[in-house]
Design an enzyme around this catalytic site. Structure first.
Site, mmCIF file in Angstrom:
data_model
loop_
_atom_site.group_PDB
_atom_site.id
_atom_site.type_symbol
_atom_site.label_atom_id
_atom_site.label_comp_id
_atom_site.label_asym_id
_atom_site.label_seq_id
_atom_site.Cartn_x
_atom_site.Cartn_y
_atom_site.Cartn_z
ATOM 1 N N SER A 21 44.668 2.695 21.079
ATOM 2 C CA SER A 21 43.942 3.646 20.245
ATOM 3 C C SER A 21 43.500 2.981 18.938
ATOM 4 O O SER A 21 42.821 1.955 18.974
ATOM 5 C CB SER A 21 44.810 4.887 20.015
ATOM 6 O OG SER A 21 44.066 5.949 19.468
ATOM 7 N N GLU A 55 38.720 10.958 28.246
ATOM 8 C CA GLU A 55 38.916 10.805 26.805
ATOM 9 C C GLU A 55 37.578 10.670 26.092
ATOM 10 O O GLU A 55 36.635 10.046 26.602
ATOM 11 C CB GLU A 55 39.827 9.626 26.480
ATOM 12 C CG GLU A 55 39.425 8.259 26.999
ATOM 13 C CD GLU A 55 40.384 7.186 26.498
ATOM 14 O OE1 GLU A 55 40.609 7.122 25.266
ATOM 15 O OE2 GLU A 55 40.911 6.429 27.316
ATOM 16 N N HIS A 105 43.748 9.752 27.219
ATOM 17 C CA HIS A 105 43.898 8.741 26.183
ATOM 18 C C HIS A 105 45.292 8.109 26.231
ATOM 19 O O HIS A 105 46.308 8.801 26.264
ATOM 20 C CB HIS A 105 43.665 9.412 24.824
ATOM 21 C CG HIS A 105 43.610 8.480 23.668
ATOM 22 N ND1 HIS A 105 42.671 7.492 23.537
ATOM 23 C CD2 HIS A 105 44.388 8.397 22.549
ATOM 24 C CE1 HIS A 105 42.851 6.850 22.411
ATOM 25 N NE2 HIS A 105 43.894 7.371 21.794
#
Length: 300
Positions: A144, A238, A268
Site C-alpha cells: 500500500s 481495489e 487491497h
C-alpha cells in the site's frame, strides 16, 4: 451456497472498524488491536535494529541461515501502522524467500510531513550499505503506502547516486497521490477497504501543501529509468488497481524490467491473509521466487 474464502475476506474487510481516513490517533489504536488479534507464529524471530538512525525490526522465520536482505515498508496511508504491526507479513516474506527482512518504523503523518517518510527510507537504506551489506544482496518491498514508499526510495537512491538494490516487490502500491486512476470510479462498489475520500485525506495530511505529483510522493510520475527489476501485485477489487496498471506501463516505457500480477476478486493487500487465503499464499510464493531470482544474481 458456501462462501469462498476470498469472499469471506472481502466481507470481513467491509465490516472492519478501521477507517483509513479517520482520526489518526483513534485509527492507530484500532489498527494495532486488529493486528494483535493475529498471533505471530512460533518460528518468527524479531530483533530491534537501527538503520541509519531509523528504528526497525529485523525479522527472520523458519529454519536455516538467511541469505539476502529485504528492506520492508508497512502500509497505512502514511499515517497508520508500524514495524511491529507488519511483522506477520514481513515474516511470511522472510520464511518463503529465506531472507532477513528489516521492517522500518518510518515517521508518520500528520505529525511528520513529506518528505519525512522518504528521508527515513533513504537513511535506512544507507544504513544497510554502511553496515557493509552489498546493494546487490538487498531487495526492497512494501504494501500500500509502503509500496509507494519503496518505489520512492528507488527514485531517491538514483537521485543520491547510490547503487540500486537488486529488485523491488510492491503489493497493492499507492503510487499516485493525486487519485487520478480510473479505478477510483470503476472499483468503488467492490473495494471493501479503501475510498477516494479516505486516500485524499491521508494524502493531504502527508503532503501538507506539497505537490502530489512530486516523484518522491507519487512515483508514478517519476523517471523510472535505471531502476531495478520490479514485481507489482494488485487485486482487481481495489480502487488502487490503476496505480498498479499504470505503474507497470510507465516502468516498461522507461525500460525497466517489470512483472505485473493481478488477482481476480482480491481486495487491497490480500497477501496479508496468506494463512487462510490460497490467492495470498500464491502471491507471496511468487514474491519469494522473484526476490530469490534477483538476489541470487539470475535476472529473469
Amino acid at each position: 451456497m458456501t462462501e469462498s474464502p476470498l469472499g469471506a475476506i472481502v466481507d470481513l474487510l467491509r465490516t472492519s472498524p478501521l477507517d483509513l481516513g479517520g482520526d489518526p490517533d483513534k485509527m492507530r489504536l484500532v489498527f494495532d488491536e486488529m493486528i494483535a488479534s493475529h498471533p505471530v507464529p512460533a518460528d518468527v524471530r524479531t530483533t530491534a535494529a537501527g538503520l541509519g538512525g531509523v528504528p526497525a525490526l529485523a525479522v527472520t522465520a523458519g529454519d536455516g541461515e538467511p541469505s539476502g536482505t529485504v528492506l520492508y515498508f508497512h502500509g497505512g496511508g502514511y499515517a497508520l501502522g508500524s514495524a511491529a504491526a507488519s511483522v506477520n507479513l514481513a515474516a511470511d516474506i522472510a520464511r518463503r524467500s529465506g531472507t532477513i527482512v528489516y521492517t522500518v518504523d518510518y515517521r508518520l503523518a500528520p505529525e511528520n510531513r513529506f518528505p519525512a517518510a522518504v528521508d527515513d527510507a533513504l537513511a535506512a537504506y544507507r544504513g544497510l550499505l554502511e553496515r557493509g551489506v552489498p546493494a546487490r544482496t538487498i531487495a526492497v518491498s512494501g504494501e500500500s503506502a509502503g509500496g509507494g514508499l519503496a518505489l520512492a526510495l528507488l527514485v531517491a537512491v538514483k537521485e543520491a547516486g547510490l547503487p540500486q538494490p537488486a529488485a523491488a516487490a510492491v503489493l497493492s502500491p499507492w503510487a499516485d497521490l493525486t487519485q487520478s486512476g480510473r479505478s477510483h470510479e470503476t472499483k468503488t462498489a467492490v473495494d471493501p477497504a479503501l475510498t477516494r475520500q479516505a486516500l485524499t485525506t491521508r494524502a493531504d495530511h502527508y503532503l501538507a501543501g506539497a505537490d502530489p505529483r512530486s516523484p518522491l510522493a507519487s512515483p508514478l510520475f517519476a523517471d523510472l529509468r535505471e531502476l531495478p527489476p520490479l514485481l507489482i501485485q494488485a487485486g482487481t477489487y481495489e480502487v488502487l488497481l490503476d496505480d498498479a496498471l499504470r505503474l507497470a506501463a510507465k516502468a516498461a516505457d522507461d525500460d525497466v524490467a517489470v512483472t505485473l500480477q493481478t488477482f481476480p476478486g482480491a481486495p487491497h493487500v490480500f497477501q496479508g491473509f496468506a494463512a487462510v487465503l490460497a490467492e495470498g499464499a500464491r502471491a507471496l510464493d511468487d514474491v519469494a521466487t522473484f526476490l530469490r531470482t534477483h538476489l541470487d544474481g539470475q535476472p529473469g
